[in-house]
Design an enzyme around this catalytic site. Sequence first.
Site: not given
Length: 592
Positions: A249-251
């Site tokens: 889960l990016d950023a």
Amino acid sequence: MSTVSELFLQRVEQHLHIIYEGVELPLSVTELAQQLIKIILGSNALRDPTPHTNRWDEQDIVLIAYGDSIIKHDDSEFAVSSPMEAPLKTLHRFIKEQCDMQLNALHILPFYPYSSDEGFAVMNYVQVNESLGDWGDIQNIAKDVKLMADLVINHCSSRSVWFENFLNDLHPGKDYFKTASLTDDLSQVVRPRTSSLLNTVTTPSGEKHVWCTFSHDQVDFDFGNPDVLKEFVGIIRHYLDNGVRLFRLDAVAFLWKQLNTSCINLPQTHEAVRLMRTLIEHAEPSVVIITETNIPNQENLSYFGNANEAHSIYNFALPPLLLHTLLSGDSTAIKHWMMSMPPAQNGTAYFNFIASHDGVGLRPIEGLLQPSEVASLVSTTMQFGGRVSMRTSNDGTHTPYELNIALFDALQGTHNGPDKFGLERFMCAHAIMFALEGIPGLYIHSLLGTTNDYDRFENSQHNRAINRHRWQESKLLAAIGEKYSHHHKVFNGIKSLLAVRKKQSAFHPNATQFTLHLAGGLFGFWRQSIDRRQSIFCVYNISDKPQTLTLADLNLINTQKWFDLVANKTIEESQLTIELEPYQSVWLSNIK
């Protein structure tokens, strides 16, 4: 609905009530929950996950690579610049033929069509970038290794169809993006960049100011609109259908925005992670969710929740602390940090890494290193050919945000300058990471001993490009095949360490870890297997001088034989000390 289905529905509703408290929705929470469940299950049966289950063991090692980190070119005189074959096929073959299957998981960095930021400004989430390959290539990789993919959830490209629709007041997309007023007080918003937060655009309904946490080409979603949530649940379903079993889960820390707050790590963001976990694990219980939150250490730890949020979190404090340790020869900071870190509960694990496609983040060591120590890291990075990226603090000043440098170059010396121990120091760093509590994530350019790519940096003028080299396959095979090259020594040395690691039950990601208190330039910790049968004392000389390890300082049981797994030798019963050369590693085990 069955009893399990009713419980599932109630859990999803509970998450949604918390996320959307105070938000006026166009449908009831029950209706939204039913729609989300229908999307995530698709044509698949509801599964009942077993709580607190470890979905990993000591054999899990994740290789991190771009889809085109290795490309195959035609070397003939009629060669053109485009690859002969889909780079995903080249990468797949390299893992199978050259890595001896020592790596059983692969994180392919964003492989979707994009407009900037090396894939993290996604234009279409359900397509494979045609310059890399297609979904068939992704599926084939997923048959051989556990596949990890990015869910770039905070923002998308300003050139996406959704944002083009936003600019033209069309659906879907018209109300997908976060906006604010120029008069809003945004002074508390935490920024990871120096660019302005709001980007002004013109639409048929007037001028709008779009929220852009990272860049003006990366426009932030508005999860206050449940249609955005439904879109992403559909994307997750698509990835599951194509073999993805680990989601990064990016950023994600920036997902929910609310005026007069920091707009980072808000309660709604944590609840959204819990919701995604509930949905995913009822669709496919083997899936692992990993949160990427480049933030101070205690904030990062909060994404475990009560073992009900992320299964795993990026251990962001490790890279800068380990770099500091090996450049300074001082293990004080890393020891204090390790002693403060809570053991991961069953069903959760740390995701350890010491290099990645991004730089070495400095926010995670806020409060862990002194300002003078951070300044030394910055100075040495620049001395060794690296770059330093900045961010804007709340007071408007620019402060160092991350170090951009290939790890091999970052460890070519100490704060005193380059020396002859660069290779040994680099291997010591990996021997530490491979033995720590958690799942190791190995960046492909560390596996290959890749150095700073100055040409790529000059061509792009992006600091991170310095550590994103693209290898031509024939040149790579020649480099790792030349026995006197550092590439050969690194590649085979790391594979040898991994082959040993994978056989040790005491290196299970959830096995016990205890920090040792050793004198001088020694750093160490003890691991014990979950069944308590195996103990491994991991000891490292983190200095450029020989060090003596007194075995009496370790709790070696006299009735057992002890073995150094790294050197593959037995410790004699009469032996009182071990002499460690600069940056030498020993793994002392009671089981060979």
